[in-house]
Design a protein around this motif. Structure first.
Motif, short mmCIF file in Angstrom:
data_model
loop_
_atom_site.label_atom_id
_atom_site.label_comp_id
_atom_site.label_asym_id
_atom_site.label_seq_id
_atom_site.Cartn_x
_atom_site.Cartn_y
_atom_site.Cartn_z
N SER A 121 0.83 -1.20 0.00
CA SER A 121 0.00 0.00 0.00
C SER A 121 0.86 1.24 0.00
O SER A 121 1.95 1.26 0.59
CB SER A 121 -0.91 0.01 1.23
N THR A 176 -5.78 -6.29 -0.78
CA THR A 176 -6.13 -5.66 0.49
C THR A 176 -6.50 -4.21 0.24
O THR A 176 -5.68 -3.41 -0.20
CB THR A 176 -4.96 -5.72 1.48
N ALA A 178 -9.10 -0.75 1.80
CA ALA A 178 -9.29 -0.01 3.04
C ALA A 178 -10.61 0.75 2.96
O ALA A 178 -11.27 0.76 1.91
CB ALA A 178 -8.13 0.96 3.26
N THR A 179 -10.99 1.38 4.06
CA THR A 179 -12.17 2.23 4.03
C THR A 179 -12.07 3.23 2.88
O THR A 179 -13.05 3.53 2.20
CB THR A 179 -12.31 3.00 5.36
N SER A 181 -11.02 2.83 0.07
CA SER A 181 -11.32 2.23 -1.24
C SER A 181 -12.73 2.60 -1.71
O SER A 181 -13.02 2.54 -2.91
CB SER A 181 -11.22 0.71 -1.16
N LYS A 195 -6.11 3.64 -3.52
CA LYS A 195 -6.99 2.56 -3.08
C LYS A 195 -8.21 2.41 -4.01
O LYS A 195 -8.65 1.29 -4.27
CB LYS A 195 -7.45 2.82 -1.64
N ILE A 221 -10.65 -3.40 4.43
CA ILE A 221 -10.35 -3.41 5.86
C ILE A 221 -10.88 -2.11 6.45
O ILE A 221 -10.27 -1.06 6.34
CB ILE A 221 -8.84 -3.55 6.11
N ASP A 222 -12.05 -2.19 7.05
CA ASP A 222 -12.79 -1.00 7.46
C ASP A 222 -12.44 -0.61 8.90
O ASP A 222 -13.25 -0.72 9.82
CB ASP A 222 -14.30 -1.28 7.33
#
Length: 259
Positions: A121, A176, A178-179, A181, A195, A221-222
């Motif tokens: 990331s 992977t 994230a929020t 995204s 993202k 992954i929130d």
């Protein structure tokens, strides 16, 4: 509890509620001629995912800095598994080619991948948009967006090899997210743009390679993962305010389909 979003692009959302044990499991016996590849290995989710897959397959650990994978590789190898660490810059095509060449030298030219996990990331940064230098955007997009593209182009052929070898379970390409995204907050432009791009890539690849036997998943992954770098984050809210790295790793490995 884990909240899942069942849509065509195969996404799962991990929220801040306590994680339960995974519903699926990785077979305990080693699968011959198949490996798992994890990019973005560090002290958190990447390491947890690698440990889980190491129970079933030889694992290849990719990270720019050797110190990010050396201790984990030693741990897996000393525990009866097999781990190969390769210093790799996922934003550089030649670096990824070197990684693939090293993998084929170790496991053979016909090696197949049971799973390829992109956990790399761009850096997390909260800063006013007009104060963010262009090179920060370039770095974030280089890892999250270009890195995801180059990683997929490098390892989809190995996943397709696994299809040809009639692997027991559909080979999996897992990203992977994230929020950021799906929700881009103020002062998060440099992180969220990469993202969002990675999520778009995952949707396209799911539609193209799903019919070819490849399972593509994008895990959102929130929340904040509890790792050394985030030790001081949300400290006043208690331990339940963060996601367990092992819990996230368990759920991500459960994204590999099992019959």
């Amino acid at each position: 509890m884990v909240t899942t979003s069942c849509i065509k692009s195969h996404e799962i959302v991990l929220n801040l509620e306590p994680l339960q044990p995974p519903r699926a499991h990785i077979p305990s016996s080693m699968a011959s001629k198949l490996i798992a590849v994890v990019a973005g290995v560090g002290p958190g989710t990447g390491a947890s995912v690698a440990r889980k897959f190491a129970k079933a397959y030889p694992v290849v650990l990719l990270a720019r800095k050797p110190e990010n994978f050396e201790s984990l590789a030693n741990e897996i190898n000393s525990s009866g598994g097999k781990a190969l660490g390769i210093s790799t810059d996922v934003s550089d095509a030649s670096s990824l080619k070197h990684a693939v060449d090293a993998i084929k030298k170790e496991f053979g030219n016909d090696v197949g991948a049971a799973a390829a996990i992109f956990n790399a990331s761009g850096g997390f940064l909260r800063k006013p948009f007009l104060e963010i230098p262009p090179e920060v955007f370039a770095q974030s997009l280089g890892v999250s967006a270009t890195g995801g593209i180059l990683f997929s182009q490098s390892f989809l052929p190995l996943l397709l090899n696994a299809v040809q070898q009639n692997s027991e379970h559909p080979p999996s390409l897992i990203f992977t997210g994230a929020t950021a995204s799906v929700k881009s907050n103020a002062q998060m432009a440099s992180f969220s743009t990469g993202k969002w791009a990675l999520r778009a890539l995952s949707q396209s690849l799911a539609r193209e390679f799903g019919p070819q036997g490849i399972h593509v998943a994008h895990a959102i992954i929130d929340g904040v993962i509890d790792i050394p770098r985030t030790k001081e984050w949300l400290k006043d809210l208690g331990p339940e305010a963060k996601l367990s790295a092992d819990g996230v790793g368990h759920e991500q490995t459960s994204l590999e389909p099992h019959s």
